[in-house]
Structures are given as structure tokens and as C-alpha cells.
Scaffold this active site. Structure first.
Site, PDB file in Angstrom:
ATOM      1  N   ASP A  86       0.855  -1.205   0.000  1.00 21.08           N
ATOM      2  CA  ASP A  86       0.000   0.000   0.000  1.00 21.08           C
ATOM      3  C   ASP A  86       0.886   1.249   0.000  1.00 21.08           C
ATOM      4  O   ASP A  86       0.701   2.164  -0.818  1.00 21.08           O
ATOM      5  CB  ASP A  86      -0.887  -0.050   1.245  1.00 21.08           C
ATOM      6  CG  ASP A  86      -1.812   1.142   1.374  1.00 21.08           C
ATOM      7  OD1 ASP A  86      -2.457   1.512   0.389  1.00 21.08           O
ATOM      8  OD2 ASP A  86      -1.903   1.706   2.488  1.00 21.08           O
TER       9      ASP A  86
HETATM   10  C1  LIG Z   1      -5.678  13.370   1.590  1.00 20.92           C
HETATM   11  C2  LIG Z   1      -4.252  13.855   1.396  1.00 20.92           C
HETATM   12  C3  LIG Z   1      -3.394  12.635   1.258  1.00 20.92           C
HETATM   13  C4  LIG Z   1      -1.908  12.913   1.264  1.00 20.92           C
HETATM   14  C5  LIG Z   1      -1.214  11.578   1.271  1.00 20.92           C
HETATM   15  C6  LIG Z   1       0.278  11.730   1.265  1.00 20.92           C
HETATM   16  C7  LIG Z   1       0.953  10.380   1.425  1.00 20.92           C
HETATM   17  C8  LIG Z   1       0.504   9.380   0.398  1.00 20.92           C
HETATM   18  C9  LIG Z   1       1.474   8.298   0.224  1.00 20.92           C
HETATM   19  C10 LIG Z   1       0.764   7.157  -0.441  1.00 20.92           C
HETATM   20  C11 LIG Z   1       0.930   5.903   0.355  1.00 20.92           C
HETATM   21  C12 LIG Z   1      -0.254   5.605   1.224  1.00 20.92           C
HETATM   22  C13 LIG Z   1      -1.421   5.033   0.446  1.00 20.92           C
HETATM   23  C14 LIG Z   1      -2.573   4.873   1.364  1.00 20.92           C
HETATM   24  O1  LIG Z   1      -2.494   4.155   2.324  1.00 20.92           O
HETATM   25  S1  LIG Z   1      -3.942   5.778   1.026  1.00 20.92           S
HETATM   26  C15 LIG Z   1      -5.016   5.287   2.386  1.00 20.92           C
HETATM   27  C16 LIG Z   1      -5.917   4.153   1.981  1.00 20.92           C
HETATM   28  N1  LIG Z   1      -6.883   4.644   1.080  1.00 20.92           N
HETATM   29  C17 LIG Z   1      -7.981   5.251   1.497  1.00 20.92           C
HETATM   30  O2  LIG Z   1      -8.239   5.401   2.667  1.00 20.92           O
HETATM   31  C18 LIG Z   1      -8.888   5.749   0.402  1.00 20.92           C
HETATM   32  C19 LIG Z   1     -10.324   5.883   0.888  1.00 20.92           C
HETATM   33  N2  LIG Z   1     -11.193   6.083  -0.259  1.00 20.92           N
HETATM   34  C20 LIG Z   1     -11.442   7.310  -0.770  1.00 20.92           C
HETATM   35  O3  LIG Z   1     -10.953   8.304  -0.269  1.00 20.92           O
HETATM   36  C21 LIG Z   1     -12.340   7.379  -1.981  1.00 20.92           C
HETATM   37  O4  LIG Z   1     -13.133   6.228  -2.090  1.00 20.92           O
HETATM   38  C22 LIG Z   1     -11.547   7.580  -3.325  1.00 20.92           C
HETATM   39  C23 LIG Z   1     -10.756   8.911  -3.267  1.00 20.92           C
HETATM   40  C24 LIG Z   1     -10.604   6.404  -3.606  1.00 20.92           C
HETATM   41  C25 LIG Z   1     -12.532   7.667  -4.472  1.00 20.92           C
HETATM   42  O5  LIG Z   1     -13.555   8.557  -4.128  1.00 20.92           O
HETATM   43  P1  LIG Z   1     -14.016   9.795  -5.055  1.00 20.92           P
HETATM   44  O6  LIG Z   1     -15.366  10.194  -4.580  1.00 20.92           O
HETATM   45  O7  LIG Z   1     -12.961  10.823  -5.087  1.00 20.92           O
HETATM   46  O8  LIG Z   1     -14.082   9.180  -6.498  1.00 20.92           O
HETATM   47  P2  LIG Z   1     -15.196   8.249  -7.149  1.00 20.92           P
HETATM   48  O9  LIG Z   1     -15.839   7.344  -6.163  1.00 20.92           O
HETATM   49  O10 LIG Z   1     -16.086   9.125  -7.988  1.00 20.92           O
HETATM   50  O11 LIG Z   1     -14.294   7.336  -8.103  1.00 20.92           O
HETATM   51  C26 LIG Z   1     -13.569   7.887  -9.187  1.00 20.92           C
HETATM   52  C27 LIG Z   1     -13.314   6.751 -10.169  1.00 20.92           C
HETATM   53  O12 LIG Z   1     -12.504   5.761  -9.519  1.00 20.92           O
HETATM   54  C28 LIG Z   1     -13.193   4.499  -9.447  1.00 20.92           C
HETATM   55  N3  LIG Z   1     -12.934   3.873  -8.150  1.00 20.92           N
HETATM   56  C29 LIG Z   1     -12.900   4.485  -6.948  1.00 20.92           C
HETATM   57  N4  LIG Z   1     -12.633   3.602  -5.984  1.00 20.92           N
HETATM   58  C30 LIG Z   1     -12.493   2.411  -6.600  1.00 20.92           C
HETATM   59  C31 LIG Z   1     -12.219   1.117  -6.131  1.00 20.92           C
HETATM   60  N5  LIG Z   1     -12.008   0.868  -4.842  1.00 20.92           N
HETATM   61  N6  LIG Z   1     -12.152   0.125  -7.015  1.00 20.92           N
HETATM   62  C32 LIG Z   1     -12.344   0.359  -8.353  1.00 20.92           C
HETATM   63  N7  LIG Z   1     -12.615   1.573  -8.852  1.00 20.92           N
HETATM   64  C33 LIG Z   1     -12.695   2.582  -7.985  1.00 20.92           C
HETATM   65  C34 LIG Z   1     -14.676   4.862  -9.601  1.00 20.92           C
HETATM   66  O13 LIG Z   1     -15.431   3.775 -10.104  1.00 20.92           O
HETATM   67  C35 LIG Z   1     -14.603   6.024 -10.567  1.00 20.92           C
HETATM   68  O14 LIG Z   1     -14.403   5.519 -11.864  1.00 20.92           O
HETATM   69  P3  LIG Z   1     -15.253   6.077 -13.111  1.00 20.92           P
HETATM   70  O15 LIG Z   1     -16.681   5.791 -12.781  1.00 20.92           O
HETATM   71  O16 LIG Z   1     -14.954   7.528 -13.195  1.00 20.92           O
HETATM   72  O17 LIG Z   1     -14.757   5.290 -14.302  1.00 20.92           O
END
Ligand SMILES: CCCCCCCCCCCCCC(=O)SCCNC(=O)CCNC(=O)[C@H](O)C(C)(C)COP(=O)(O)OP(=O)(O)OC[C@H]1O[C@@H](n2cnc3c(N)ncnc32)[C@H](O)[C@@H]1OP(=O)(O)O
Length: 159
Positions: A86
């Protein structure tokens, strides 16, 4: 029931150096210091990790799974491997210029990963279409693959 004593001894230093052609990558300077779960105790008994970019600019990590990541006796917990994938695959998308969170992480566990061994995490950003960034990766050592993953990252909406 007999109470189990917790071993509080800190494990000796490990060699997390990269391969020829890899350059160190400073993750906190890109995403801040929030990635403490995997990266937060560089001398502790959970994980020890160091990031690099390879000569093709893909993110690599050298990582040591310490005794606190144990699942099956002597081996890493599946959730511990998933947490690493992740972080590394999400970070790979950030390193490629995408401000994302991980939406879906699909992990296959291929071999038990012995504790206290330094392994490599490889990553590759395979596509970016609209808000969806697909990153593939694996935890491996030489020819042995311990876990591989497909990671769908979604760019964060502008506030
Ligand atoms: C916040 C600041 C963060 C800074 C981080 C810095 C460090 C980072 C380092 C990184 C390392 C750490 C990493 C970590 O640990 S990141 C931590 C673990 N992740 C989370 O907690 C994420 C929680 N989920 C969300 O925030 C929302 O659900 C997201 C943002 C993902 C989408 O919600 P949003 O309302 O914005 O968008 P949408 O629902 O209109 O979807 C848009 C499109 O995406 C498609 N879709 C969505 N989900 C899925 C799915 N599960 N499978 C398949 N498809 C999916 C969806 O069908 C659509 O497609 P289309 O219909 O347009 O074709």
C-alpha cells in the site's frame, strides 16, 4: 495460562543499501512525514525501509520485516506485506507526479516471507487515465516472489 514475555531487545543494524544505478529517494520531502506506520521506526523491530529510484526512474524499496511483523511463526503477517505494498505502490504514483490515495489494492501472497531478511519492493506505474493510476509491484528477493499486487490509485479531488 502462562503469560508470554515480550522480547524488547532491539535487533542489530541491517544493510538496506541499494543496487548499482539506484539513487536514494526522499519520501518525506515529497509527501510529508505522515508515513510512520511502515517508515516511522528506522531502527526499531517492526519495519526498516529505505527508498530508491532505479535507472528507469521507478520507485524501489529495500525493506526488512522485523519480529513485530510476525504472522505465521517466523514469517511475515500477510497484512504486514499488504501495508508495505500500500505504502510503496501509493508512493510510486506520487513519485510519478500523481496526488493520489489508494482505492483498491489486490495482493497475492506467493511465498512465506522469513522474518529479519532484507527484501526488495519493486514498483511500476503501468497506466494513468483520468483520475485512475494503476501501479503494479511485488516484494521479492532474487527470483523468489513473496507477494505481488495491483494497486488502483485515484487522484484526490481539488478542494
Ligand atoms: C488526503 C491527502 C493525502 C496525502 C497523502 C500523502 C501520502 C501518500 C502516500 C501514499 C501511500 C499511502 C497510500 C494509502 O495508504 S492511502 C489510504 C488508503 N486509502 C484510502 O483510505 C482511500 C479511501 N477512499 C477514498 O478516499 C475514496 O473512495 C476515493 C478517493 C478512492 C474515491 O472517491 P471519489 O469520490 O474521489 O471518487 P469516485 O468514487 O467518484 O471514483 C472515481 C473513479 O474511480 C473508481 N474507483 C474508486 N474507488 C475504486 C475502487 N475501490 N475500485 C475500483 N474503482 C474505484 C470509480 O469507479 C470512478 O471511476 P469512473 O466511474 O470515473 O470510471
Amino acid at each position: 495460562m502462562e503469560k508470554q514475555e515480550k522480547n524488547t531487545e532491539v535487533c542489530p543494524p541491517v544493510d538496506l543499501s541499494g543496487e548499482a544505478g539506484w539513487t536514494p529517494f526522499d519520501a518525506p520531502s515529497l509527501v510529508g512525514a505522515s508515513l510512520r506506520f511502515v517508515s516511522g521506526e528506522p531502527d526499531g523491530n517492526r519495519y526498516r525501509v529505505r527508498y530508491y529510484k532505479d535507472d528507469a526512474e521507478q520507485l524501489r524499496a529495500r525493506i526488512w520485516f522485523g519480529p513485530e511483523t510476525e504472522g505465521p511463526p517466523g514469517h511475515a503477517h500477510g497484512g504486514a506485506m499488504a501495508a508495505v505494498l500500500d505504502e510503496v505502490l501509493g508512493l510510486a504514483a506520487w513519485a510519478a507526479g500523481h496526488s493520489i490515495v489508494v482505492g483498491n489494492l489486490n495482493v497475492s501472497f506467493r511465498n512465506l516471507l522469513p522474518l529479519e531478511q532484507v527484501v526488495t519492493v519493486e514498483s511500476e506505474v503501468v497506466s494513468a487515465q483520468g483520475r485512475k493510476v494503476m501501479v503494479h509491484g511485488r516484494i521479492c528477493l532474487g527470483e523468489t516472489v513473496f507477494a505481488e499486487a495491483e494497486c488502483l490509485c485515484i487522484t484526490i479531488r481539488d478542494k
